[in-house]
Design an enzyme around this catalytic site. Structure first.
Site, mmCIF file in Angstrom:
data_model
loop_
_atom_site.group_PDB
_atom_site.id
_atom_site.type_symbol
_atom_site.label_atom_id
_atom_site.label_comp_id
_atom_site.label_asym_id
_atom_site.label_seq_id
_atom_site.Cartn_x
_atom_site.Cartn_y
_atom_site.Cartn_z
ATOM 1 N N SER A 148 14.645 0.471 0.733
ATOM 2 C CA SER A 148 14.387 0.615 2.170
ATOM 3 C C SER A 148 15.670 1.146 2.780
ATOM 4 O O SER A 148 16.751 0.952 2.220
ATOM 5 C CB SER A 148 14.063 -0.750 2.785
ATOM 6 O OG SER A 148 14.081 -0.695 4.190
ATOM 7 N N TYR A 161 14.568 -10.165 4.229
ATOM 8 C CA TYR A 161 14.103 -8.848 3.777
ATOM 9 C C TYR A 161 15.290 -7.930 3.505
ATOM 10 O O TYR A 161 15.377 -7.295 2.449
ATOM 11 C CB TYR A 161 13.189 -8.222 4.838
ATOM 12 C CG TYR A 161 12.665 -6.855 4.455
ATOM 13 C CD1 TYR A 161 11.613 -6.722 3.551
ATOM 14 C CD2 TYR A 161 13.226 -5.685 4.983
ATOM 15 C CE1 TYR A 161 11.130 -5.475 3.185
ATOM 16 C CE2 TYR A 161 12.745 -4.427 4.621
ATOM 17 C CZ TYR A 161 11.695 -4.332 3.728
ATOM 18 O OH TYR A 161 11.224 -3.088 3.361
ATOM 19 N N LYS A 165 16.475 -6.247 -0.039
ATOM 20 C CA LYS A 165 16.520 -4.800 -0.281
ATOM 21 C C LYS A 165 17.930 -4.358 -0.693
ATOM 22 O O LYS A 165 18.077 -3.456 -1.521
ATOM 23 C CB LYS A 165 16.016 -4.034 0.947
ATOM 24 C CG LYS A 165 14.510 -4.216 1.172
ATOM 25 C CD LYS A 165 13.697 -3.665 -0.004
ATOM 26 C CE LYS A 165 12.205 -3.824 0.158
ATOM 27 N NZ LYS A 165 11.424 -3.214 -0.934
HETATM 28 N N1 LIG Z 1 6.378 0.522 5.663
HETATM 29 C C1 LIG Z 1 7.676 0.690 5.897
HETATM 30 O O1 LIG Z 1 8.095 1.010 7.023
HETATM 31 C C2 LIG Z 1 8.669 0.519 4.771
HETATM 32 C C3 LIG Z 1 10.009 0.873 5.029
HETATM 33 C C4 LIG Z 1 10.949 0.696 4.023
HETATM 34 C C5 LIG Z 1 10.562 0.197 2.789
HETATM 35 N N2 LIG Z 1 9.254 -0.138 2.571
HETATM 36 C C6 LIG Z 1 8.918 -0.676 1.248
HETATM 37 O O2 LIG Z 1 7.823 0.037 0.704
HETATM 38 C C7 LIG Z 1 7.144 -0.786 -0.243
HETATM 39 C C8 LIG Z 1 5.656 -0.703 0.019
HETATM 40 O O3 LIG Z 1 5.406 -1.265 1.300
HETATM 41 P P1 LIG Z 1 4.249 -0.740 2.276
HETATM 42 O O4 LIG Z 1 4.892 -0.425 3.563
HETATM 43 O O5 LIG Z 1 3.414 0.247 1.592
HETATM 44 O O6 LIG Z 1 3.471 -2.129 2.524
HETATM 45 P P2 LIG Z 1 1.978 -2.579 2.226
HETATM 46 O O7 LIG Z 1 1.895 -4.000 2.688
HETATM 47 O O8 LIG Z 1 1.012 -1.594 2.778
HETATM 48 O O9 LIG Z 1 1.892 -2.500 0.624
HETATM 49 C C9 LIG Z 1 2.566 -3.406 -0.205
HETATM 50 C C10 LIG Z 1 1.684 -3.708 -1.398
HETATM 51 O O10 LIG Z 1 2.398 -4.607 -2.264
HETATM 52 C C11 LIG Z 1 1.483 -5.587 -2.715
HETATM 53 N N3 LIG Z 1 2.196 -6.797 -3.114
HETATM 54 C C12 LIG Z 1 2.864 -7.660 -2.315
HETATM 55 N N4 LIG Z 1 3.333 -8.681 -3.031
HETATM 56 C C13 LIG Z 1 2.960 -8.450 -4.315
HETATM 57 C C14 LIG Z 1 3.147 -9.163 -5.518
HETATM 58 N N5 LIG Z 1 3.804 -10.336 -5.554
HETATM 59 N N6 LIG Z 1 2.653 -8.639 -6.659
HETATM 60 C C15 LIG Z 1 1.960 -7.473 -6.629
HETATM 61 N N7 LIG Z 1 1.737 -6.770 -5.516
HETATM 62 C C16 LIG Z 1 2.235 -7.260 -4.366
HETATM 63 C C17 LIG Z 1 0.560 -5.830 -1.533
HETATM 64 O O11 LIG Z 1 -0.663 -6.457 -1.924
HETATM 65 C C18 LIG Z 1 0.375 -4.415 -1.010
HETATM 66 O O12 LIG Z 1 -0.725 -3.781 -1.618
HETATM 67 C C19 LIG Z 1 7.733 -2.185 -0.079
HETATM 68 O O13 LIG Z 1 8.677 -2.425 -1.111
HETATM 69 C C20 LIG Z 1 8.441 -2.110 1.253
HETATM 70 O O14 LIG Z 1 9.488 -3.028 1.381
HETATM 71 C C21 LIG Z 1 8.306 0.009 3.536
#
Ligand SMILES: NC(=O)c1ccc[n+]([C@@H]2O[C@H](COP(=O)([O-])OP(=O)(O)OC[C@H]3O[C@@H](n4cnc5c(N)ncnc54)[C@H](O)[C@@H]3O)[C@@H](O)[C@H]2O)c1
Length: 270
Positions: A148, A161, A165
């Site tokens: 992130s 969080y 990260k």
């Molecule tokens: N959305 C943002 O703005 C953003 C920004 C920076 C980083 N991220 C990172 O991107 C990645 C994906 O996030 P996203 O935004 O797509 O969120 P999201 O909630 O849409 O998707 C996350 C997925 O991870 C799965 N998950 C959670 N815990 C789990 C576990 N213990 N085992 C297996 N699966 C699990 C959830 O069921 C979900 O399908 C994450 O690592 C998040 O920290 C997201």
């Protein structure tokens, strides 16, 4: 890092954790359009089935594995099932992650442990299960961590969080050094805001946590890039041979410069 010719990915296998939603689902779709076979892993069985059905209806070979990335045995099973069905893995994206909001002293211990367990433990288990198999195969492979922009910045009421990260990124940088002499390349995706359900699913403790969570839900909806754009940035970055892959390079550069200035200027967090 070695640049990846995306055309070489056709017919090879990608494994994506957190593939049932958001960035993971978009990365899986993008990999499928490049002709890859997909192993989708998530603990959300219904979401997993939806994405798996969508991809296989479009002609992609898919294996969906229900898996909690906090559990070493689940991730080992994922790696074994992948090897049995498809053989060597070309691309592993350790992407599953959860958000967390709340002041540090207001977080429930279980909440804190869960955030670290998914965001750091999940990456560790993924590396531990897949990298030895990649090394044994001896063919080129790529391991990506979805970190992130929060991995290189700090902010209040998101300490668990942000800490997770920072740890996931540090682990990924160390891994890149450990694999420098191998055919395995390592990259980190550092998304800025992406319009996904992450805050809808986030744990939030205390009034400050609730307020941040509500604010971020709106912020991602209004200012986030699409998950497809994040997936595009990832594959563009891999094709360019980048280790640090951002969804918004300009904004990232501003934040990185501010952090570097604070560190080298011996200034406190701001
Ligand atoms: N959305 C943002 O703005 C953003 C920004 C920076 C980083 N991220 C990172 O991107 C990645 C994906 O996030 P996203 O935004 O797509 O969120 P999201 O909630 O849409 O998707 C996350 C997925 O991870 C799965 N998950 C959670 N815990 C789990 C576990 N213990 N085992 C297996 N699966 C699990 C959830 O069921 C979900 O399908 C994450 O690592 C998040 O920290 C997201």
């Amino acid at each position: 890092m070695t640049a990846l010719d995306l055309r070489d990915l056709t017919g090879t296998t990608a494994v994506v954790t957190g593939a049932a939603s958001g960035i993971g689902a978009a990365v899986s779709r993008r990999a499928a359009t490049l002709g890859m076979r997909l192993v989708l892993a998530d603990f959300d069985g219904a979401g997993l089935d939806r994405v798996a059905a969508e991809l296989s209806d479009a002609g992609t070979e898919v294996l969906a594995v229900r898996c909690d990335v906090t559990r070493a045995a689940d991730v080992e099973h994922l790696a074994a099932a992948t090897a049995e069905r498809f053989g060597a893995v070309r691309l592993l994206v350790n992407n599953a992650g959860i958000e967390s909001t709340g002041r540090l002293w207001e977080l429930e211990p279980d909440h804190f442990d869960r955030v670290l367990g998914v965001n750091v433990g999940g990456v560790f288990h993924g590396v531990r299960a897949f990298v030895p198999r990649m090394l044994a195969a001896g063919t080129p492979a790529t391991v990506v961590t979805t970190a992130s922009i929060g991995a290189v910045t700090t902010m209040p009421a998101q300490a668990a969080y942000v800490a997770s990260k920072h740890a996931a990124l540090a682990l990924t940088e160390c891994l890149a050094l450990e694999l420098a002499e191998s055919p395995i390349t390592v990259a980190a995706l550092l998304p800025g805001p992406v319009d996904t359900a992450i805050y809808a699913n986030a744990g939030a403790d205390g009034p400050a946590g609730d307020a941040v969570r509500r604010r971020m839900l709106t912020f991602l909806r209004e200012r986030g890039v699409t998950p497809d754009a994040a997936a595009e940035a990832l594959f563009d970055g891999l094709a360019a041979g980048e280790f640090w892959i951002y969804t918004d390079r300009e904004r990232a550069d501003v934040l990185l410069r501010q952090r570097a200035d604070r560190l080298t200027g011996h200034l406190p967090p701001a």
